[in-house]
Design a protein around this motif. Structure first.
Motif, PDB file in Angstrom:
ATOM      1  N   ASP A 294       0.809  -1.218   0.000  1.00 16.10           N
ATOM      2  CA  ASP A 294       0.000   0.000   0.000  1.00 16.10           C
ATOM      3  C   ASP A 294       0.846   1.275   0.000  1.00 16.10           C
ATOM      4  O   ASP A 294       0.298   2.386   0.003  1.00 16.10           O
ATOM      5  CB  ASP A 294      -0.936   0.012   1.220  1.00 16.10           C
ATOM      6  N   ALA A 295       2.165   1.133   0.026  1.00 19.11           N
ATOM      7  CA  ALA A 295       3.039   2.298   0.134  1.00 19.11           C
ATOM      8  C   ALA A 295       3.138   3.037  -1.198  1.00 19.11           C
ATOM      9  O   ALA A 295       3.083   2.432  -2.275  1.00 19.11           O
ATOM     10  CB  ALA A 295       4.427   1.880   0.594  1.00 19.11           C
ATOM     11  N   THR A 296       3.291   4.349  -1.099  1.00 20.37           N
ATOM     12  CA  THR A 296       3.642   5.153  -2.264  1.00 20.37           C
ATOM     13  C   THR A 296       5.152   5.071  -2.464  1.00 20.37           C
ATOM     14  O   THR A 296       5.921   5.237  -1.515  1.00 20.37           O
ATOM     15  CB  THR A 296       3.238   6.620  -2.061  1.00 20.37           C
ATOM     16  N   VAL A 297       5.576   4.787  -3.688  1.00 19.20           N
ATOM     17  CA  VAL A 297       6.998   4.660  -3.998  1.00 19.20           C
ATOM     18  C   VAL A 297       7.503   5.976  -4.589  1.00 19.20           C
ATOM     19  O   VAL A 297       6.973   6.446  -5.603  1.00 19.20           O
ATOM     20  CB  VAL A 297       7.255   3.505  -4.980  1.00 19.20           C
ATOM     21  N   ILE A 298       8.487   6.562  -3.933  1.00 15.51           N
ATOM     22  CA  ILE A 298       9.102   7.799  -4.398  1.00 15.51           C
ATOM     23  C   ILE A 298      10.526   7.482  -4.852  1.00 15.51           C
ATOM     24  O   ILE A 298      11.305   6.892  -4.105  1.00 15.51           O
ATOM     25  CB  ILE A 298       9.134   8.874  -3.290  1.00 15.51           C
ATOM     26  N   VAL A 299      10.849   7.887  -6.067  1.00 20.22           N
ATOM     27  CA  VAL A 299      12.165   7.641  -6.652  1.00 20.22           C
ATOM     28  C   VAL A 299      12.947   8.951  -6.663  1.00 20.22           C
ATOM     29  O   VAL A 299      12.422   9.984  -7.077  1.00 20.22           O
ATOM     30  CB  VAL A 299      12.037   7.082  -8.080  1.00 20.22           C
ATOM     31  N   ASN A 300      14.196   8.896  -6.216  1.00 26.95           N
ATOM     32  CA  ASN A 300      14.987  10.133  -6.230  1.00 26.95           C
ATOM     33  C   ASN A 300      16.430   9.877  -6.646  1.00 26.95           C
ATOM     34  O   ASN A 300      16.918   8.750  -6.618  1.00 26.95           O
ATOM     35  CB  ASN A 300      14.955  10.827  -4.866  1.00 26.95           C
ATOM     36  N   CYS A 301      17.102  10.955  -7.035  1.00 29.39           N
ATOM     37  CA  CYS A 301      18.548  10.952  -7.256  1.00 29.39           C
ATOM     38  C   CYS A 301      19.077  12.272  -6.717  1.00 29.39           C
ATOM     39  O   CYS A 301      18.451  12.874  -5.845  1.00 29.39           O
ATOM     40  CB  CYS A 301      18.887  10.743  -8.731  1.00 29.39           C
ATOM     41  N   ALA A 302      20.213  12.741  -7.221  1.00 27.24           N
ATOM     42  CA  ALA A 302      20.754  14.012  -6.739  1.00 27.24           C
ATOM     43  C   ALA A 302      20.091  15.192  -7.428  1.00 27.24           C
ATOM     44  O   ALA A 302      20.021  16.280  -6.854  1.00 27.24           O
ATOM     45  CB  ALA A 302      22.263  14.071  -6.959  1.00 27.24           C
ATOM     46  N   GLY A 303      19.630  14.980  -8.665  1.00 22.77           N
ATOM     47  CA  GLY A 303      19.011  16.054  -9.410  1.00 22.77           C
ATOM     48  C   GLY A 303      17.738  15.583 -10.079  1.00 22.77           C
ATOM     49  O   GLY A 303      16.717  15.381  -9.426  1.00 22.77           O
ATOM     50  N   ARG A 304      17.821  15.329 -11.395  1.00 21.17           N
ATOM     51  CA  ARG A 304      16.603  15.010 -12.127  1.00 21.17           C
ATOM     52  C   ARG A 304      16.674  13.699 -12.908  1.00 21.17           C
ATOM     53  O   ARG A 304      15.739  12.906 -12.878  1.00 21.17           O
ATOM     54  CB  ARG A 304      16.300  16.165 -13.101  1.00 21.17           C
ATOM     55  N   THR A 305      17.792  13.454 -13.605  1.00 20.37           N
ATOM     56  CA  THR A 305      17.794  12.423 -14.630  1.00 20.37           C
ATOM     57  C   THR A 305      17.477  11.036 -14.101  1.00 20.37           C
ATOM     58  O   THR A 305      16.575  10.346 -14.599  1.00 20.37           O
ATOM     59  CB  THR A 305      19.149  12.406 -15.360  1.00 20.37           C
ATOM     60  N   ARG A 306      18.208  10.584 -13.104  1.00 23.61           N
ATOM     61  CA  ARG A 306      17.999   9.213 -12.623  1.00 23.61           C
ATOM     62  C   ARG A 306      16.653   9.059 -11.934  1.00 23.61           C
ATOM     63  O   ARG A 306      16.057   7.974 -11.952  1.00 23.61           O
ATOM     64  CB  ARG A 306      19.162   8.802 -11.724  1.00 23.61           C
ATOM     65  N   SER A 307      16.133  10.142 -11.330  1.00 30.34           N
ATOM     66  CA  SER A 307      14.774  10.091 -10.782  1.00 30.34           C
ATOM     67  C   SER A 307      13.765   9.834 -11.897  1.00 30.34           C
ATOM     68  O   SER A 307      12.867   8.992 -11.769  1.00 30.34           O
ATOM     69  CB  SER A 307      14.420  11.410 -10.082  1.00 30.34           C
ATOM     70  N   ILE A 308      13.918  10.571 -12.996  1.00 25.87           N
ATOM     71  CA  ILE A 308      12.977  10.443 -14.113  1.00 25.87           C
ATOM     72  C   ILE A 308      13.057   9.051 -14.729  1.00 25.87           C
ATOM     73  O   ILE A 308      12.032   8.399 -14.953  1.00 25.87           O
ATOM     74  CB  ILE A 308      13.273  11.523 -15.177  1.00 25.87           C
ATOM     75  N   ILE A 309      14.287   8.591 -15.003  1.00 24.87           N
ATOM     76  CA  ILE A 309      14.456   7.296 -15.667  1.00 24.87           C
ATOM     77  C   ILE A 309      13.929   6.163 -14.783  1.00 24.87           C
ATOM     78  O   ILE A 309      13.249   5.244 -15.255  1.00 24.87           O
ATOM     79  CB  ILE A 309      15.934   7.060 -16.025  1.00 24.87           C
ATOM     80  N   GLY A 310      14.238   6.225 -13.475  1.00 27.55           N
ATOM     81  CA  GLY A 310      13.762   5.185 -12.572  1.00 27.55           C
ATOM     82  C   GLY A 310      12.250   5.177 -12.462  1.00 27.55           C
ATOM     83  O   GLY A 310      11.608   4.114 -12.488  1.00 27.55           O
ATOM     84  N   THR A 311      11.661   6.350 -12.333  1.00 30.33           N
ATOM     85  CA  THR A 311      10.202   6.431 -12.236  1.00 30.33           C
ATOM     86  C   THR A 311       9.541   5.952 -13.515  1.00 30.33           C
ATOM     87  O   THR A 311       8.530   5.241 -13.491  1.00 30.33           O
ATOM     88  CB  THR A 311       9.761   7.873 -11.920  1.00 30.33           C
ATOM     89  N   ARG A 312      10.109   6.321 -14.660  1.00 37.57           N
ATOM     90  CA  ARG A 312       9.556   5.875 -15.933  1.00 37.57           C
ATOM     91  C   ARG A 312       9.639   4.364 -16.073  1.00 37.57           C
ATOM     92  O   ARG A 312       8.703   3.730 -16.593  1.00 37.57           O
ATOM     93  CB  ARG A 312      10.300   6.561 -17.089  1.00 37.57           C
ATOM     94  N   ALA A 313      10.709   3.758 -15.594  1.00 37.34           N
ATOM     95  CA  ALA A 313      10.815   2.297 -15.664  1.00 37.34           C
ATOM     96  C   ALA A 313       9.686   1.637 -14.895  1.00 37.34           C
ATOM     97  O   ALA A 313       9.089   0.654 -15.357  1.00 37.34           O
ATOM     98  CB  ALA A 313      12.174   1.845 -15.131  1.00 37.34           C
ATOM     99  N   LEU A 314       9.382   2.165 -13.705  1.00 35.14           N
ATOM    100  CA  LEU A 314       8.286   1.598 -12.908  1.00 35.14           C
ATOM    101  C   LEU A 314       6.935   1.895 -13.553  1.00 35.14           C
ATOM    102  O   LEU A 314       6.026   1.054 -13.538  1.00 35.14           O
ATOM    103  CB  LEU A 314       8.331   2.162 -11.487  1.00 35.14           C
ATOM    104  N   GLN A 315       6.795   3.094 -14.109  1.00 31.54           N
ATOM    105  CA  GLN A 315       5.564   3.462 -14.802  1.00 31.54           C
ATOM    106  C   GLN A 315       5.314   2.522 -15.979  1.00 31.54           C
ATOM    107  O   GLN A 315       4.181   2.059 -16.200  1.00 31.54           O
ATOM    108  CB  GLN A 315       5.678   4.907 -15.287  1.00 31.54           C
ATOM    109  N   ARG A 316       6.379   2.216 -16.705  1.00 32.94           N
ATOM    110  CA  ARG A 316       6.248   1.333 -17.865  1.00 32.94           C
ATOM    111  C   ARG A 316       5.935  -0.094 -17.453  1.00 32.94           C
ATOM    112  O   ARG A 316       5.355  -0.859 -18.218  1.00 32.94           O
ATOM    113  CB  ARG A 316       7.540   1.385 -18.688  1.00 32.94           C
ATOM    114  N   MET A 317       6.312  -0.462 -16.223  1.00 35.67           N
ATOM    115  CA  MET A 317       5.976  -1.784 -15.697  1.00 35.67           C
ATOM    116  C   MET A 317       4.515  -1.896 -15.319  1.00 35.67           C
ATOM    117  O   MET A 317       4.005  -3.000 -15.112  1.00 35.67           O
ATOM    118  CB  MET A 317       6.831  -2.097 -14.465  1.00 35.67           C
ATOM    119  N   GLY A 318       3.837  -0.754 -15.190  1.00 34.61           N
ATOM    120  CA  GLY A 318       2.429  -0.749 -14.828  1.00 34.61           C
ATOM    121  C   GLY A 318       2.146  -0.299 -13.410  1.00 34.61           C
ATOM    122  O   GLY A 318       0.981  -0.269 -12.992  1.00 34.61           O
TER     123      GLY A 318
END
Length: 527
Positions: free
Chosen positions: A182-206
């Motif tokens: 039931d947890a909300t998953v928050i993805v982070n890095c130091a700035g933007r890129t790895r946060s975006i790529i990681g979140t998109r990978a999970l988004q693409r997984m459904g």
């Protein structure tokens, strides 16, 4: 060594010719302005990195700096290493820019541009730092996943965050979600890129209950919030058979959608055998522990997330074949899909990974597989060294030797032999004569661990200096022997540009400027 005119280089780049364009200036110089498509390779790191960055010694290599001085020196090194088609950009970046040819600024621009494109086109969900902090304060069920390397994570992280590097995230997320459904998953890095790529990978997984932390730890600091230092939450969950199968199914889907091919052990073996004629990058993207336990000979280690983040530092020949390896297909396949989306034309994965290679009767190697810098063994054999106590005694005598430190400015500032002068190795030949005009004067070369010191000492001998020695073990051995240490940038008159600050090391103004630059990269993709 040949010279190449800017107009000729521009034509080759526009035509997509097979070449490696290497910028041999320091990182700070490269960050301020460089030719689009140039790989950053500071001259001081050539012997360490170029054999992986440019694995084919017959490919055309073009070197550039600001004026051509360092590029010509670098060209001599490459030719001594066996590179057969080395050119220097005539007039360097200065002439290139004076002719109104394109430049860009920043480090790792290809991945950052890709990340901003993904966020704009795929509508990747984000959350602001203050909102996340408020939800944490209310006690909501939130899992914070930091997708940087373990080393970066330990330096600073969002309080309570857990380290799951990007290359491991889709492979491990099943276990994390199973533990906290039931947890909300928050993805982070130091700035933007790895946060975006990681979140998109999970988004693409459904996955739907997810978001990337906008601007990462930098955004957290700019919001007036405090980071945690020294965290050690780096253990990765072991996927069950079920979650592993789910990750592999996802990998097969994105591989098919993005054009990533499979390669058999026989095919990879043939690629390795022909690597001196047809450039190929062989990258094992598992964890360092897995790699060192057993890897395919010829492969080198770089975790999957970093392989995507640092393509410009790792793969200078854009048209070369890339072969990725893990322990099956999940991690390599997902990393390969990212590389294909970034425009790399020829990406394969070793089908079944290292276990399949071993099952085919081919041997695995253990250990780090880190090659010794080119020329180091010869330099160690030719150059005398002093133990710390011997140098301590010499410094007390009349007319002591001139001690020079050839490491980075950060290493020099952190601690050097009292009275030592900083002479960065990339600038050694142009600057040493002003400091030591007498070729008979004794010189002791130091750095942090004596590796670059031996290489620099060999260069000084080639220049004609007669009495050159190296501090054995470098500053590490000096400190261990209780030698006196001087700190700060003693005698350094100009601001160093060899080391770029990162994360909280930046000033607030620098962080703001950097984040705005990153976000602006995506503006051209907005419709």
């Amino acid at each position: 060594m040949r010279e190449i005119a800017p107009v000729t280089l521009q034509h080759l780049l526009d035509q997509g010719s097979t070449l490696a364009l290497l910028d041999v200036r320091e990182n700070g110089e490269y960050n301020r302005a460089h030719i689009p498509g140039a790989a950053p390779l500071p001259r001081r790191l050539i012997e360490h990195r170029v054999q992986r960055l440019v694995p084919d010694r017959e490919v055309e290599v073009v070197l550039c700096d600001d004026t051509g001085i360092r590029a010509r020196l670098a060209a001599k090194t490459l030719e001594a290493m066996g590179y057969q088609r080395v050119s220097v950009l005539d007039g360097g970046l200065n002439r290139w820019a004076s002719e109104n040819r394109p430049t860009e600024w920043g480090i790792n621009v290809p991945s950052k541009d890709f990340g901003e494109m993904v966020e704009v086109r795929e509508h990747v969900p984000t959350i602001e730092a203050r909102e996340l902090n408020e939800r944490l304060r209310r006690g909501e069920d939130i899992v914070i996943l930091d997708t940087r390397t373990p080393e970066e994570f330990r330096r600073f992280c969002i309080p309570g965050g857990r380290n799951v590097p990007n290359g491991e995230l889709p492979y491990r997320i099943g276990e994390i979600v199973r533990e906290r459904p039931d947890a909300t998953v928050i993805v982070n890095c130091a700035g933007r890129t790895r946060s975006i790529i990681g979140t998109r990978a999970l988004q693409r997984m459904g996955l739907t209950n997810i978001a990337g932390l906008k601007n990462g730890t930098s955004g957290w600091v700019l919001a007036g919030l405090t980071l945690e230092s020294g965290a050690n939450r780096t253990d990765l969950p072991t996927p069950t058979a079920e979650t592993r199968a789910s990750a592999e199914a996802y990998a097969r889907r994105v591989m098919a959608e993005d054009g990533v091919s499979l390669a058999t052990p026989e095919e990879v073996e043939a690629l390795i055998a022909a690597a001196d004629k047809n450039p190929v990058y062989l990258v094992d993207i598992r964890t360092q522990q897995e790699f060192e336990a057993g890897h395919v000979p010829g492969f080198w280690w770089c975790p999957g997330g970093q392989a995507v983040q640092r393509t410009d530092e790792l793969m200078a020949i854009k048209s070369a074949r890339i072969v990725l390896c893990c322990d099956g297909i999940a991690r390599a396949g997902i990393t390969g899909s990212w590389l294909r989306q970034m425009g790399f034309p020829n990406v394969s994965i070793l089908d079944g990974g290292a276990p399949a290679w071993a099952a085919s009767g081919r041997p695995l190697e253990s250990g780090s597989a880190e090659a010794e810098p080119w020329g180091l063994a010869e330099a160690r054999a030719a150059i005398r060294y002093l133990h710390p106590n011997e140098l301590m005694d010499l410094l007390k005598t009349p007319g002591p030797p001139q001690v020079i430190h050839v490491g980075t400015s950060r290493e020099f500032a952190a601690g050097h032999v009292p009275g030592a002068r900083w002479v960065p190795r990339g600038w050694l030949e142009p600057r040493i004569e002003a400091l030591v005009p007498d070729w008979t004067e004794p010189i002791v070369v130091t750095d942090e661990d004596a590796v670059d010191a031996f290489l620099a000492a060999a260069t000084l001998r080639q220049l004609g200096y007669h009495d050159v020695t190296v501090l054995a073990g470098g500053m590490q051995a000096w400190r261990a022997a209780d030698g006196a240490v001087e700190t700060g940038l003693s005698g350094v008159m100009d601001p160093p540009d060899d080391v770029l600050p990162a994360g909280p090391e930046r000033s607030f103004a620098d962080m703001i400027e950097y984040l705005r630059w990153e976000e602006a990269l995506g503006s051209k993709y907005a419709t």
